[in-house]
Write an enzyme that holds these catalytic residues in place. Sequence first.
Site, mmCIF file in Angstrom:
data_model
loop_
_atom_site.group_PDB
_atom_site.id
_atom_site.type_symbol
_atom_site.label_atom_id
_atom_site.label_comp_id
_atom_site.label_asym_id
_atom_site.label_seq_id
_atom_site.Cartn_x
_atom_site.Cartn_y
_atom_site.Cartn_z
ATOM 1 N N LYS A 13 0.823 -1.212 0.000
ATOM 2 C CA LYS A 13 0.000 0.000 0.000
ATOM 3 C C LYS A 13 0.865 1.274 0.000
ATOM 4 O O LYS A 13 0.609 2.176 -0.782
ATOM 5 C CB LYS A 13 -0.924 0.047 1.233
ATOM 6 C CG LYS A 13 -1.949 -1.054 1.296
ATOM 7 C CD LYS A 13 -2.931 -0.826 2.427
ATOM 8 C CE LYS A 13 -2.316 -0.888 3.815
ATOM 9 N NZ LYS A 13 -1.797 -2.214 4.203
ATOM 10 N N ARG A 88 -9.538 1.327 9.105
ATOM 11 C CA ARG A 88 -9.225 -0.075 9.335
ATOM 12 C C ARG A 88 -10.349 -0.790 10.063
ATOM 13 O O ARG A 88 -10.311 -2.002 10.203
ATOM 14 C CB ARG A 88 -7.984 -0.158 10.211
ATOM 15 C CG ARG A 88 -6.707 -0.624 9.512
ATOM 16 C CD ARG A 88 -5.662 -0.629 10.574
ATOM 17 N NE ARG A 88 -4.386 -1.218 10.343
ATOM 18 C CZ ARG A 88 -3.337 -0.645 9.773
ATOM 19 N NH1 ARG A 88 -3.442 0.513 9.195
ATOM 20 N NH2 ARG A 88 -2.175 -1.251 9.757
ATOM 21 N N ARG A 127 11.133 -6.350 4.155
ATOM 22 C CA ARG A 127 11.057 -5.009 4.736
ATOM 23 C C ARG A 127 11.706 -4.984 6.123
ATOM 24 O O ARG A 127 12.362 -4.019 6.494
ATOM 25 C CB ARG A 127 9.598 -4.555 4.821
ATOM 26 C CG ARG A 127 9.459 -3.110 5.204
ATOM 27 C CD ARG A 127 8.040 -2.636 5.033
ATOM 28 N NE ARG A 127 7.176 -3.106 6.105
ATOM 29 C CZ ARG A 127 5.850 -2.907 6.136
ATOM 30 N NH1 ARG A 127 5.260 -2.290 5.146
ATOM 31 N NH2 ARG A 127 5.138 -3.326 7.146
ATOM 32 N N ARG A 133 11.528 -1.780 10.951
ATOM 33 C CA ARG A 133 10.329 -1.296 11.644
ATOM 34 C C ARG A 133 10.082 -2.163 12.865
ATOM 35 O O ARG A 133 10.191 -3.377 12.797
ATOM 36 C CB ARG A 133 9.124 -1.368 10.695
ATOM 37 C CG ARG A 133 8.711 -0.017 10.176
ATOM 38 C CD ARG A 133 7.621 -0.137 9.163
ATOM 39 N NE ARG A 133 6.372 -0.633 9.722
ATOM 40 C CZ ARG A 133 5.209 -0.554 9.091
ATOM 41 N NH1 ARG A 133 5.159 0.009 7.895
ATOM 42 N NH2 ARG A 133 4.113 -1.024 9.629
ATOM 43 N N ARG A 144 -1.027 -8.390 13.244
ATOM 44 C CA ARG A 144 -1.579 -7.475 12.236
ATOM 45 C C ARG A 144 -2.363 -8.238 11.167
ATOM 46 O O ARG A 144 -3.377 -7.763 10.673
ATOM 47 C CB ARG A 144 -0.449 -6.630 11.627
ATOM 48 C CG ARG A 144 0.005 -5.552 12.611
ATOM 49 C CD ARG A 144 1.456 -5.160 12.426
ATOM 50 N NE ARG A 144 1.722 -4.610 11.124
ATOM 51 C CZ ARG A 144 2.871 -4.781 10.467
ATOM 52 N NH1 ARG A 144 3.842 -5.511 10.986
ATOM 53 N NH2 ARG A 144 3.045 -4.231 9.297
HETATM 54 P P1 AMP Z 1 0.679 0.545 8.920
HETATM 55 O O1 AMP Z 1 1.861 1.407 8.595
HETATM 56 O O2 AMP Z 1 -0.564 0.956 8.171
HETATM 57 O O3 AMP Z 1 0.971 -0.924 8.757
HETATM 58 O O4 AMP Z 1 0.316 0.790 10.463
HETATM 59 C C1 AMP Z 1 1.269 0.505 11.460
HETATM 60 C C2 AMP Z 1 0.582 0.477 12.826
HETATM 61 O O5 AMP Z 1 -0.001 1.770 13.099
HETATM 62 C C3 AMP Z 1 -0.572 -0.496 12.963
HETATM 63 O O6 AMP Z 1 -0.141 -1.816 13.272
HETATM 64 C C4 AMP Z 1 -1.345 0.134 14.133
HETATM 65 O O7 AMP Z 1 -0.659 -0.068 15.358
HETATM 66 C C5 AMP Z 1 -1.225 1.614 13.802
HETATM 67 N N1 AMP Z 1 -2.304 2.072 12.904
HETATM 68 C C6 AMP Z 1 -2.160 2.552 11.632
HETATM 69 N N2 AMP Z 1 -3.342 2.880 11.104
HETATM 70 C C7 AMP Z 1 -4.277 2.599 12.045
HETATM 71 C C8 AMP Z 1 -5.687 2.705 12.088
HETATM 72 N N3 AMP Z 1 -6.395 3.138 11.020
HETATM 73 N N4 AMP Z 1 -6.319 2.325 13.225
HETATM 74 C C9 AMP Z 1 -5.634 1.883 14.300
HETATM 75 N N5 AMP Z 1 -4.299 1.729 14.324
HETATM 76 C C10 AMP Z 1 -3.604 2.092 13.216
#
Ligand code: AMP
Length: 192
Positions: A13, A88, A127, A133, A144
């Site tokens: 994404k 989400r 990654r 990360r 996740r």
């Molecule tokens: P991502 O970079 O989208 O994979 O997000 C990394 C982390 O950020 C996730 O595992 C959550 O801990 C937090 N996070 C990101 N977007 C959301 C969201 N829309 N709702 C809740 N937590 C989020």
Amino acid sequence: MMCILFGPPGSGKGTQAELITRELDVPHVSTGELLRAEAAAGTPLGREVAPLLAAGELVPDAVVERLVQVRLEAPDAAAGAILDGYPRTAPQARNLSSFLSGTGRRVDVVLVLDVDEQGLIERLSRRAAEQHRADDNPTSIAERMAEYRQLSEPVLDFYRLEGVQILEVDGSGDVGAVHTRIVQALKSAEHP
Ligand code: AMP
């Protein structure tokens, strides 16, 4: 164009959002990046969310909703945005719709990146080696993935009911090939 880029962790994404954003000339809004920036800067909010990020657990809806609303009120997002990692959950999707309708906007399209589980694990492992990360470790990845499986369908159901266009794109293969498929899908979408 208000476009939601939807897909499991590791589906590409962030990478694809960066490429589309240049073509559509709207900003890439990633809640994960906004949250990681808060954590890295050590703000009070960042300190609150850092353990959740590291564990791969969701941050409370109210926190992300606030971050997104502030971001979407910025002038560069007036004409739209590519939303990555948000919404989400179904409550986040409902909240986004009511926020957007209050500002005369709406979600135009949801683009879903499909990648099989083996492909996702390979990308996330790569990654982990490249970006370090905190949440690219096996336990957080499993958390996740489970969250995505459990919460993604209710979000898509919400948009189906709202009559929003949902475009499914094969997210396997190299970055360029996926980008080409996305561009074709967006071209074939009904224009708002
Ligand atoms: P991502 O970079 O989208 O994979 O997000 C990394 C982390 O950020 C996730 O595992 C959550 O801990 C937090 N996070 C990101 N977007 C959301 C969201 N829309 N709702 C809740 N937590 C989020």
